[in-house]
Structure formats: structure tokens, C-alpha cells
Design a protein around this motif. Structure first.
Motif, PDB file in Angstrom:
ATOM      1  N   ARG A   1     -16.072  24.205   8.929  1.00 28.66           N
ATOM      2  CA  ARG A   1     -16.121  23.954   7.490  1.00 28.66           C
ATOM      3  C   ARG A   1     -14.950  23.059   7.092  1.00 28.66           C
ATOM      4  N   ALA A   2     -15.165  22.265   6.045  1.00 23.94           N
ATOM      5  CA  ALA A   2     -14.119  21.340   5.605  1.00 23.94           C
ATOM      6  C   ALA A   2     -14.171  21.202   4.093  1.00 23.94           C
ATOM      7  N   ALA A   3     -12.994  20.928   3.514  1.00 27.42           N
ATOM      8  CA  ALA A   3     -12.872  20.648   2.084  1.00 27.42           C
ATOM      9  C   ALA A   3     -11.980  19.429   1.912  1.00 27.42           C
ATOM     10  N   MET A   4     -12.353  18.560   0.952  1.00 33.12           N
ATOM     11  CA  MET A   4     -11.529  17.403   0.637  1.00 33.12           C
ATOM     12  C   MET A   4     -11.372  17.360  -0.874  1.00 33.12           C
ATOM     13  N   PHE A   5     -10.154  17.605  -1.350  1.00 33.03           N
ATOM     14  CA  PHE A   5      -9.917  17.722  -2.774  1.00 33.03           C
ATOM     15  C   PHE A   5      -9.830  16.341  -3.426  1.00 33.03           C
ATOM     16  N   LYS A   6     -10.094  16.305  -4.734  1.00 26.62           N
ATOM     17  CA  LYS A   6     -10.286  15.020  -5.416  1.00 26.62           C
ATOM     18  C   LYS A   6      -9.035  14.149  -5.394  1.00 26.62           C
ATOM     19  N   GLY A   7      -7.858  14.762  -5.228  1.00 28.69           N
ATOM     20  CA  GLY A   7      -6.657  13.948  -5.129  1.00 28.69           C
ATOM     21  C   GLY A   7      -6.659  13.055  -3.911  1.00 28.69           C
ATOM     22  N   ASN A   8      -7.403  13.456  -2.862  1.00 35.83           N
ATOM     23  CA  ASN A   8      -7.495  12.661  -1.640  1.00 35.83           C
ATOM     24  C   ASN A   8      -8.796  11.876  -1.557  1.00 35.83           C
ATOM     25  N   ASN A   9      -9.924  12.466  -2.010  1.00 32.71           N
ATOM     26  CA  ASN A   9     -11.201  11.778  -1.803  1.00 32.71           C
ATOM     27  C   ASN A   9     -11.382  10.553  -2.694  1.00 32.71           C
ATOM     28  N   ARG A  10     -10.542  10.420  -3.725  1.00 30.33           N
ATOM     29  CA  ARG A  10     -10.675   9.220  -4.564  1.00 30.33           C
ATOM     30  C   ARG A  10     -10.231   7.960  -3.827  1.00 30.33           C
ATOM     31  N   HIS A  11      -9.523   8.122  -2.700  1.00 29.25           N
ATOM     32  CA  HIS A  11      -9.095   6.968  -1.909  1.00 29.25           C
ATOM     33  C   HIS A  11     -10.151   6.561  -0.866  1.00 29.25           C
ATOM     34  N   VAL A  12     -11.199   7.363  -0.701  1.00 29.13           N
ATOM     35  CA  VAL A  12     -12.249   7.034   0.274  1.00 29.13           C
ATOM     36  C   VAL A  12     -13.125   5.921  -0.297  1.00 29.13           C
ATOM     37  N   ARG A  13     -13.340   4.875   0.478  1.00 30.72           N
ATOM     38  CA  ARG A  13     -14.037   3.679  -0.028  1.00 30.72           C
ATOM     39  C   ARG A  13     -15.539   3.719   0.182  1.00 30.72           C
TER      40      ARG A  13
END
Length: 443
Positions: free
Chosen positions: A59-71
Motif C-alpha cells: 500500500r502507498a500514500a502520496m500527500f498533496k504537498g508532494n503529488n503536486r510536483h508530479v508532471r
């Protein structure tokens, strides 16, 4: 049986909290490649997903502070490379990863290999400034290691012809792209050192993608450059392109043309020397900045682990999960209700109520008629009984007694006078008759 103290007895919450800390502190940052499945992006802005391969999943989680940098927008079935830290979702006791960066597997794998080799060679000291050989002030012959048909060779020759046409040049042609390019580049550097006919070498090519320039990120090429007895200028791609060869070479030139400027003689040789030192300083500064950035990242990571944001992220994950469970429960309840209504409608259609309604209406009319008749009888009986009771009440009523000539005498305060001693001379009394009252004074 050994005695147990309170400190040796764990609650489930304490156990999960300590396991999470062990995972986060001991494992630290990991790189992971896998296929995305069960991707979810609730309104909170966080991403939840599962990374899997052919035999396992996590399982994995990516919080919005980090996922906003995904292109790119992750899709189920997509292969990705992620940088993550180990953790544990305490409410369920599920082991999971917290993703800090994500990229498609192809580009990401090359970038990861680049960073790993960079750290490895830096740890061995191959980038140290003490190993850098100075460029000759007045080179007698320049060697060029690049493709004989590439634009880089054309640019270098044009600059050298313009600045110093008399400077001898030796070209060591080689492939600068593809699987065999790294071996050929290393062989060309070795051949130049064996011949020892040049006092400086330019190794490079024109710009391109990370994959196009990959042969200059090869460990064999890097170690061959470091072992060269002849000073080497790395001139790979454009100024923004950085390769392992740039770090290990004696001097990095931002472009092939700039490398030609460095080795060519003209009236501004002092400016060239200054530029040379400037490039060395830039390389040293970049290396120092890279080291400090790595150290700062480590400190930042340690600081982030204590940051309340992580608790908020975990709480947000719990909230998202409960919201999802609530939605599922509501959907399940609605589906059950719809099925029940459909079943009742079906049974209702099988037993049409039209006939029963008619019978019930007729029975209702008869019952209503009987009820009306019973009410009439009850009211007549009640009126008769009321008349009898009224007559009896009138018989014992004080008013009836008054009508027969009697009277009731009271003091002015309303007290009934039964004895002459109840009043004294001068008192006012009120006598109530059948019709009206008399007010008198006792004499």
C-alpha cells in the motif's frame, strides 16, 4: 513464569506506534519500481494506491504537498519509479510507504542510476578537486574524441580555425550514442593516452535527451577519464546538460564550442586563464553545493519526521478511509432499500389490492353506518341520564333551597353566619335571596 511489569506489556496502539518509528528511522528513504493499482484521489487532494509486481504488493500514500510536483496523472497499470519512506498506518496496523516523488519507470530508472553512480564515485573521491589536472597554458596539439559526423566536431573545428588556425588537431572518431558508445569512448581515451601525442583532450557531443547522453554517464567512461594522464575537458550537450563525465573530468565546458575556446590561443590568453579558473571554481562550488544539499536533505528529512504535518497526513488518511467506508455503507444501504422496494412492488403486483379495497370499502360503509346508529343510541341514553342527574342535583342545590323562601347570610368577608355570636353590633352582613342580595348592619 517470569513476572511482567507494566513497561513490558504493550497496548496495540503503542506497538503500532513503535513499529512505525522503527520503520521510518531504520529504513529511511527507498527507491521502488512497480505497477499502479487501486489508484484513488479523494477530495482531500491526497493520492492512495497500491504498487505491485508479479508476486507481491504494498500500500502507498502520496500527500498533496508532494503529488503536486508530479508532471503526469497516474493511471492503474502504469509502471512508475517512486522515492518513498517506510511507514505504518497505525489504525489498521498496515505496513505502507509514503511516496515523496514519482516518475515514469523509464526516465526515472535512468535518473536513479545517474544519482547512484554519482554518489558512488563521489564517495570514492573521483570528483575531488585535488585530482583535477590543470590545462596547459599553450597546448601544442589538441585531441578531439567525438563522432566524426556530429555537429559537435563541426562547432569545435570552426572555433579553433577562427581563434588559432595553426593549432594541430587529432581526431579520435567514436560513437557517442548507443550501447557500444561507452566502450568506444573509453577505448579512444586509452588510445590517446597510449600515443601520447596530445597535451589536452576534448571529449563530448551535441545536446540530446538523458537517454541520448547516457554513454557519458557510464562508469567505465568515468573511470577511464579519471585515469587519463592527459587533461580532459568534458563538453557534453548544452549548458543545462550535466553528466558523470562532467564531474570526473578535469574541466567541464558548457558546450563543445566553449571547450574549443578553452584550448585555443589568442590575444586574450589571460581571459582564458581566468575562465579556466572560473570553471574550476564553478565545478568545485557545484560539488560543494551538492554535498551541502545532500547534508541539508538529511537534516530536513530528520526534521520532517518530527513535523506535525505527518500527523495531520496520517489523520487525513484516516479521514479519507472513513469517508470511503461511509460512502460504501450508504451505497450498500441504498442498494438494499431499492431491492426491498422492488421485492415489495413485485409481491404487491402479484396480489392486486383493487378487489380487496372494494370489499374493505363496503365493510367500512356498513361499519360506519353501525357506528353512527350506535352513537345516536348512546347520545340519547346519555341525554336521558343527564336529565335525571340534573333533577337530582337541582334537588340538593342551595339555589333550590333559596327559591323556597330561605336565605343565606354572610359577613362582608364571605363567611356564612350560623350563630348569633358570629357577629357583633355594627358589623355589616349580606343576605343572599333567591333573587338578589340585601346588605344590613347589625344593631
Amino acid at each position: 513464569m517470569p513476572s511482567l511489569s507494566n513497561q513490558n506489556i504493550y497496548t496495540v496502539s503503542r506497538l503500532n506506534a513503535e513499529v512505525r518509528l522503527l520503520l521510518e528511522n531504520e529504513m529511511g528513504i527507498v527507491w521502488l519500481v512497480g505497477e499502479i493499482s487501486n489508484f484513488s484521489a479523494p477530495v482531500s487532494g491526497h493520492w492512495y494506491l497500491t504498487l505491485k509486481d508479479s508476486r507481491a504488493q504494498v500500500r502507498a500514500a502520496m500527500f498533496k504537498g508532494n503529488n503536486r510536483h508530479v508532471r503526469f496523472r497516474p493511471q492503474n497499470g502504469q509502471q512508475v519509479l517512486v522515492k518513498a519512506r517506510m511507514s505504518l498506518y497505525e489504525p489498521r496496523g498496515d505496513y505502507q510507504i509514503i511516496i515523496e516523488s514519482m516518475q515514469p519507470e523509464g526516465d526515472g530508472r535512468l535518473q536513479q542510476e545517474f544519482e547512484q553512480l554519482k554518489l558512488k564515485l563521489a564517495g570514492e573521491g573521483l570528483f575531488a578537486q585535488t585530482l583535477k589536472k590543470p590545462l596547459p597554458e599553450n597546448p601544442q596539439r589538441v585531441g578531439i574524441i567525438t563522432s566524426k559526423t556530429g555537429a559537435a566536431l563541426h562547432d569545435i573545428l570552426n572555433v579553433l580555425k577562427r581563434r588559432d588556425p595553426s593549432l594541430p588537431i587529432v581526431i579520435y572518431p567514436t560513437m557517442v550514442q548507443g550501447e557500444e558508445a561507452a566502450i568506444q569512448i573509453a577505448q579512444a581515451i586509452g588510445r590517446a593516452n597510449t600515443r601520447n601525442e596530445c597535451d589536452v583532450l576534448i571529449v563530448g557531443r551535441g545536446g540530446g535527451s538523458l537517454e541520448d547522453l547516457w554513454c557519458f554517464n557510464n562508469e567505465i567512461v568515468a573511470r577511464t577519464i579519471a585515469a587519463s594522464q592527459i587533461p580532459i575537458i568534458s563538453a557534453v550537450g548544452h549548458e543545462v546538460d550535466v553528466t558523470i563525465a562532467d564531474f570526473v573530468a578535469d574541466v567541464r565546458a558548457p558546450t563543445p564550442s566553449a571547450a574549443a575556446e578553452l584550448v585555443s590561443r589568442d590575444n586574450s590568453h589571460k581571459k582564458q586563464a581566468f575562465a579556466n579558473y572560473q570553471h574550476k571554481l564553478t565545478s568545485a562550488w557545484r560539488y560543494y553545493v551538492a554535498q551541502q544539499k545532500s547534508y541539508i536533505n538529511q537534516l530536513q528529512y530528520r526534521l520532517d519526521k518530527q513535523h506535525p504535518m505527518y500527523r495531520l497526513q496520517r489523520q487525513q488518511q484516516i479521514l479519507d478511509e472513513r469517508e470511503n467506508r461511509l460512502k460504501q455503507a450508504i451505497t450498500h444501504h441504498l442498494n438494499d432499500t431499492r431491492r426491498h422496494i422492488s421485492s415489495q412492488e413485485y409481491h404487491l403486483q402479484l396480489q392486486s389490492p383493487v378487489k380487496r379495497i372494494g370489499e374493505q370499502k363496503h365493510a367500512l360503509q356498513i361499519a360506519q353506518q353501525k357506528l353512527n346508529e350506535a352513537m345516536q343510541r348512546k347520545m340519547m341514553k346519555s341525554r336521558y341520564q343527564f336529565g335525571l342527574l340534573a333533577e337530582k342535583l337541582d334537588t340538593v342545590s342551595p339555589l333550590s333551597t333559596l327559591s323556597r323562601g330561605y336565605s343565606i347570610t354572610q359577613t362582608n368577608k364571605g363567611k356564612v353566619i350560623r350563630h348569633a355570636s358570629d357577629v357583633k353590633s355594627g358589623d355589616q352582613i349580606v343576605t343572599r335571596l333567591a333573587d338578589g342580595e340585601l346588605t344590613s348592619t347589625v344593631d
